[in-house]
Design a protein around this motif. Structure first.
Motif, PDB file in Angstrom:
ATOM      1  N   ASN A   1       0.996  -1.339  -0.094  1.00 28.95           N
ATOM      2  CA  ASN A   1       0.483   0.236   0.177  1.00 28.95           C
ATOM      3  C   ASN A   1       1.331   1.411  -0.069  1.00 28.95           C
ATOM      4  O   ASN A   1       0.266   2.669  -0.528  1.00 28.95           O
TER       5      ASN A   1
ATOM      6  N   THR B   1      -1.547   3.235  -1.688  1.00 33.54           N
ATOM      7  CA  THR B   1      -3.107   3.580  -1.647  1.00 33.54           C
ATOM      8  C   THR B   1      -3.495   3.065  -0.224  1.00 33.54           C
ATOM      9  O   THR B   1      -2.171   3.067   0.464  1.00 33.54           O
ATOM     10  N   ASP B   2      -5.122   3.158  -0.057  1.00 29.61           N
ATOM     11  CA  ASP B   2      -5.310   2.571   0.815  1.00 29.61           C
ATOM     12  C   ASP B   2      -5.526   1.997   1.792  1.00 29.61           C
ATOM     13  O   ASP B   2      -7.369   2.143   1.552  1.00 29.61           O
TER      14      ASP B   2
ATOM     15  N   TRP C   1      -6.225  -5.072   0.905  1.00 26.27           N
ATOM     16  CA  TRP C   1      -6.200  -6.177  -0.521  1.00 26.27           C
ATOM     17  C   TRP C   1      -7.318  -7.686  -0.376  1.00 26.27           C
ATOM     18  O   TRP C   1      -7.552  -8.373  -0.981  1.00 26.27           O
TER      19      TRP C   1
END
Lengths: 281, 307
Positions: free
Chosen positions: B157, B162-163, B166
């Motif tokens: 991440n 990103t945050d 998954w």
């Protein structure tokens, strides 16, 4: 438009090198991160920005595993199970391979197809009846329960690999002994086996690796912590200690070392054994 | 770790010798002697269990029930009518086909790169060692490693800026476990295809070059046809193995969230060991077996054709 041959070669070379480096990052970076995390403290593992090396490099996670009898027991169990599976598999497979390599007999083709097909039987299909059988025979949560069930996965590979190895040895070797009046059993164990040591060791190593890595049956056919093997131990560590990632990573590395070492020493055989037949004319 | 078996070692035996009828009978008896331990083990570990599981699938709840009743094909109707089972089939298909295609593409790409004459021996050996790495770790290790990498505050991440969760997001979980499986499985293809590439006679490429074939033309008209038998073997084996994958799924998502990564293996396992419905689990297990046998049939036939 037309590049010189030299310039084109240089461009292609650059492309190959870039491709190789990207591939190497894809393959190796996760492993490098596992190694690095095993030497960190838990707070540093998720520190931002991530760093490969931190100030407080330590062996604490490894020490924690080596001083915990419960975790050492996982290793002991794995060695006992994988070791026994290997010896038993070799004993059985060597004899079967001898029959396949040296004799023509009724049913050979059917047995051959059977052994090949066993490899395609899904473990999950066997698991339910094994569970029933193992409980019925009083082998639930015991070493023999695991050892015998693992042989269904190791035996076909071992027989196939061993037959291939025997086929490379001249038949005259053991036939001469048989003609001199000795039995086939003697010919096999006194003549063929001693000269097959490299092949036998490789098959043994491979068998050990399958048994060492097995997960589904180890999960289902044992119950108490003192009977668990390394793959289950790693999972237990994940659940119990609310994510002590450094210890989980250290355990993962320690649990991979037997396979890494074996592979390192035998990779020449594995790669060639893997591929010798694969390129048929 | 994936099994290290060669695709072709599977075509075993059929010794060179034939005839000699006089000695045949004793030879057959002797052979059976040597095969006895194997045959007994296969009987106990294969034939009996398969008969048992097929039997279970026609009973109402076995193992827990002392006196299970015969219910005919009722279990099969129940399973085939269960949306969870249908979901597991479709997930298994997506997971398996994506994995196998990616294994082939990645394995072939890396094998071609490693086989390139444009790099020296030493870098080639180093890269090959790095590329084999994922192969050497067992599913349990691969699972915990990627759970750490893909954690919400994990390194993936961070790198992608990103945050996301998954493995816990219904939209991303199936793609994530498939990606992990791709990472874990391509080296088997790579190693086998590399050997295949090295086995292609140089004259073939030479002749094509003289005929004016470009690199791309040579790839499709020389390399691929030469590798085809290996590729077919690898793909069939990988279809069999990947469709049976359990450990990796179980330890990353456990089939969740809300069944988006439920595979035939985890679905069957849960029926047996979470819901204790051994009869339905057996039914599902028999269906998985049938699926694998179809693939195995093509595999054995392909191996025979190669001899």
């Amino acid at each position: 438009m037309a590049m010189t041959v030299k310039a084109r070669r240089r461009t292609m070379r650059a492309g190959v090198v870039i491709g190789l480096v990207l591939g190497a990052i894809f393959a190796a970076a996760p492993v490098l991160w596992m190694l690095s995390s095993s030497f960190k403290s838990n707070t540093e593992i998720f520190e931002l920005p991530p760093r490969l090396l931190t100030d407080s490099f330590s062996f604490d996670a490894y020490i924690a595993i080596f001083t915990d009898p419960e975790k050492l027991r996982f290793f002991l169990n794995s060695y006992i199970v994988a070791g026994s599976v290997t010896l038993l598999t070799l004993f059985v497979a060597i004899q079967a391979a001898y029959a396949f390599s040296r004799f023509e007999f009724r049913g050979k083709r059917i047995f051959n197809v059977m052994i090949v097909s066993v490899q395609a039987v899904p473990p999950i299909t066997l698991l339910i009846p094994y569970f029933g059988l193992v409980v019925l025979l009083g082998l639930y949560n015991t070493y023999p329960g695991l050892i015998f069930t693992y042989m269904v996965f190791t035996l076909p590979y071992a027989i196939i690999m061993m037959t291939g190895y025997f086929n490379t040895l001249p038949r005259e070797l053991d036939e001469a002994v048989r003609v001199d009046g000795a039995g086939s059993f003697t010919a096999l164990w006194r003549v063929l086996v001693p000269i097959s040591v490299p092949g036998i060791v490789s098959v043994g190593v491979y068998t050990f690796m399958i048994a060492w890595n097995e997960y589904l049956f180890a999960l289902t056919l044992t119950r108490t912590v003192d009977m668990r093997t390394v793959p289950i131990g790693i999972q237990l560590l994940m659940g119990q200690h609310s994510y002590e990632w450094n210890e989980i990573m250290a355990m993962s590395i320690l649990g991979s070392i037997p396979v890494l070492v074996l592979f390192l020493f035998f990779q020449r055989y594995f790669i060639s054994g893997l591929t010798s037949g694969s390129v048929k004319s | 770790m994936q099994p290290v078996i060669a695709p072709d070692t599977v075509t075993l035996v059929v010794g060179p010798e034939q005839g000699r009828r006089r000695r045949n009978r004793t030879k057959t008896l002797e052979s059976y002697g040597f095969l006895a331990p194997t045959l007994i083990l296969l009987l106990v570990l294969m034939i009996v269990p398969i008969v048992m599981v097929v039997g279970y699938s026609f009973l109402d709840n076995v193992i827990l029930n002392k006196n299970p009743e015969f219910v005919g094909i009722q279990n099969y109707l129940t399973i085939l009518g269960d949306s969870g089972f249908i979901r597991a089939i479709s997930n298994t298909l997506v997971f398996t086909i994506t994995s196998v295609v990616a294994h082939l593409v990645l394995g072939l790409t890396f094998a071609m790169l490693l086989n390139s004459e444009l790099i020296g021996r030493v870098p080639r050996a180093i890269f090959r060692a790095l590329y084999i790495l994922p192969w050497l770790f067992t599913a349990a290790v691969i699972a915990v490693l990627w759970r750490m990498l893909l954690a919400p505050n994990g390194v993936v991440n961070y790198l992608l800026n990103t945050d996301v969760e998954w493995l816990a997001s219904p939209e991303l979980a199936l793609g994530s476990v498939t990606f992990i499986n791709i990472w874990a499985g391509y080296p088997f293809f790579m190693v086998s295809l590399l050997a295949g590439l090295q086995g292609i006679p140089a004259e073939l490429h030479e002749a094509a070059r003289v005929d004016g074939a470009s690199g791309i033309q040579r790839f499709f008209n020389v390399t691929i046809p030469q590798l085809r038998p290996i590729i077919v073997s690898l793909v069939l084996l990988d279809l069999i193995w990947t469709s049976q994958q359990f450990a990796l799924i179980w330890m990353t998502t456990g089939g969740g969230p809300i069944n988006v990564t439920e595979m035939l293996s985890t679905y069957t396992y849960k029926l047996a060991f979470s819901k204790y419905d051994f009869a339905l689990a057996s039914t599902s297990a028999v269906l998985v077996l049938l699926l694998s046998m179809v693939l195995a049939f093509f595999y054995v036939r392909h191996q025979k054709a190669r001899d």
